[in-house]
Design a protein around this motif. Structure first.
Motif, PDB file in Angstrom:
ATOM      1  N   TRP A 241      22.704 -10.965 -19.061  1.00 14.60           N
ATOM      2  CA  TRP A 241      22.315  -9.659 -19.400  1.00 14.60           C
ATOM      3  C   TRP A 241      23.173  -9.160 -20.507  1.00 14.60           C
ATOM      4  N   THR A 251      21.434  -2.227 -15.437  1.00 21.84           N
ATOM      5  CA  THR A 251      21.131  -3.320 -14.763  1.00 21.84           C
ATOM      6  C   THR A 251      20.002  -3.175 -13.757  1.00 21.84           C
ATOM      7  N   LEU A 254      17.442  -6.008 -13.207  1.00 19.80           N
ATOM      8  CA  LEU A 254      17.812  -7.162 -12.941  1.00 19.80           C
ATOM      9  C   LEU A 254      17.335  -7.862 -11.704  1.00 19.80           C
ATOM     10  N   HIS A 308      18.213 -10.457 -22.432  1.00 22.76           N
ATOM     11  CA  HIS A 308      17.863  -9.348 -22.779  1.00 22.76           C
ATOM     12  C   HIS A 308      17.606  -9.116 -24.291  1.00 22.76           C
TER      13      HIS A 308
END
Length: 401
Positions: A241, A251, A254, A308
């Motif tokens: 990330w 996050t 995630l 990302h």
């Protein structure tokens, strides 16, 4: 030659240029990094002399801007639209457009110029004079470096960090007070060179080539775990990330991403931290949560990377020929995502909400589609054939001598 390199606080702006700075030192040039915040520590860890040219405000502004951009992420990105707008807004010669550039909105670009670049100018100008710099090198998006060179009357060069992004020179109007303080009026003198790590086949339509330079992946040094030195028994997938999103608390998705990727018969290496990742409950047994690991050491052993869309991750994967599945979150990431799709080196998901089934299907495709793997091989070989940092440093030295 005495080279002063001006970098933004985010390490993603510094690390792509480290190999060129090493090459300059190897060629006998003096190199000094002018920066602040996380980039200051990373420069020192990279064996480079560095000076803090701000009191911390620039790094705080950079962090706050990251938070704002992350919070303003739309429900769905128009990736082709972002790509088309991007292709027309580069400062390199190309078609003009009235559309705003992708990534930061105009007010965010102004905030980046004024709040980050503007706060570096005063001390950078003073440092140029005291250190007797012959050349100032600045990175994409940091117009403050170019302004400092103009104020000090020394030539400058721009070092790209991936695609040939716009420099946002128009937002210099946001730094009128800084320009006035240093007697800078009118347009800035164009850089003597634009160091351009973008391979030709990834270039947006209509953009001109700067000075091509091979992208050399660099993500800092680390003590590697033993398992990373052994070929994996199953296909290894990296989930990362970047450096900015975890730092600004972005996050939340995630956990879903990791669990969707881990549903495959793979080994998943997660290189990001965050409370949403660590709980609730344990991660799937085939997931290694390792925190930060240099991608330049990890990706050569990977069959795919899920990320990302940051420039550093995108281009490190390209340089190693690793298929990508991109989930753009903010800033310039939608453009990087569409570049991957356009070239065929991976897939991208534009939606904020993750469909686990679709994501699992995407993982299977990037692992197995021969067309994606062939495109990755082609771009990897294209990058390998570009001039190395040493060649570009020699050319730059000749141009400004």
């Amino acid at each position: 030659m005495r080279v002063l390199f001006v970098a933004a606080p985010g390490v993603g702006h510094l690390m792509p240029a480290v190999p060129a700075l090493w090459a300059a030192q190897e060629a006998g040039h003096a190199v000094l990094v002018a920066t602040t915040g996380p980039s200051l520590e990373m420069a020192a860890r990279s064996g480079l002399a560095a000076v803090d040219v701000c009191d911390g405000d620039a790094a705080d502004t950079y962090h706050r801007l990251g938070v704002r951009l992350a919070k303003n992420r739309p429900d769905r990105y128009d990736l082709p639209g972002a790509w088309r707008r991007f292709a027309g807004t580069s400062d390199l010669p190309g078609p003009a457009t009235a559309d705003p550039p992708p990534g930061p909105a105009p007010d965010d670009a102004a905030a980046l110029a004024r709040g980050v670049g503007g706060r570096l100018v005063d001390r950078t100008v003073d440092l140029i004079h005291r250190w007797h710099a012959d050349l100032v090198v600045f990175t994409t998006f940091l117009s403050g470096g170019q302004l400092a060179a103009e104020a000090a009357g020394v030539p400058c060069a721009m070092h790209g960090i991936g695609l040939p992004y716009p420099t946002f020179s128009a937002v210099l109007s946001a730094m009128e007070d800084v320009c006035a303080r240093h007697g800078v009026t009118g347009a800035l003198t164009p850089p003597a060179a634009t160091i351009d790590p973008c391979p030709e086949s990834m270039r947006p339509p209509g953009s001109a080539t700067g000075w091509p330079m091979r992208y050399v992946p660099y993500n800092g040094g680390a003590v590697l775990p033993d398992w990373l030195c052994v070929p994996p028994r199953r296909p290894r997938i990296c989930v990362t990330w970047g450096s900015v999103l975890p730092a600004v608390g972005c996050t939340s998705m995630l956990r879903d991403v990791v669990e969707a990727v881990a549903a495959e018969e793979t080994e998943v290496v997660l290189t990001a931290d965050g409370p949403e990742v660590s709980g609730p409950g344990p991660l799937p047994p085939n997931v290694r949560a390792v925190g930060w690991v240099p991608l330049s050491a990890l990706l050569p052993s990977c069959a795919a990377v899920v990320h990302h869309g940051g420039s550093g991750t995108t281009f490190t994967a390209l340089a190693h020929g690793v298929p990508q599945l991109v989930l753009p979150q903010t800033a310039d990431q939608p453009v990087n995502a569409q570049a991957v799709v356009e070239r065929g080196t991976g897939m991208a998901f534009p939606d904020r909400d993750i469909d686990r089934g679709a994501l699992a299907d995407g993982v299977r495709r990037v692992l197995t589609d021969p067309r994606i793997r062939e495109a990755c091989r082609q771009v990897r070989d294209e990058i390998s054939a570009m001039p190395g940092p040493g060649q570009v440093v020699r050319r730059l030295s000749e141009a400004v001598s």
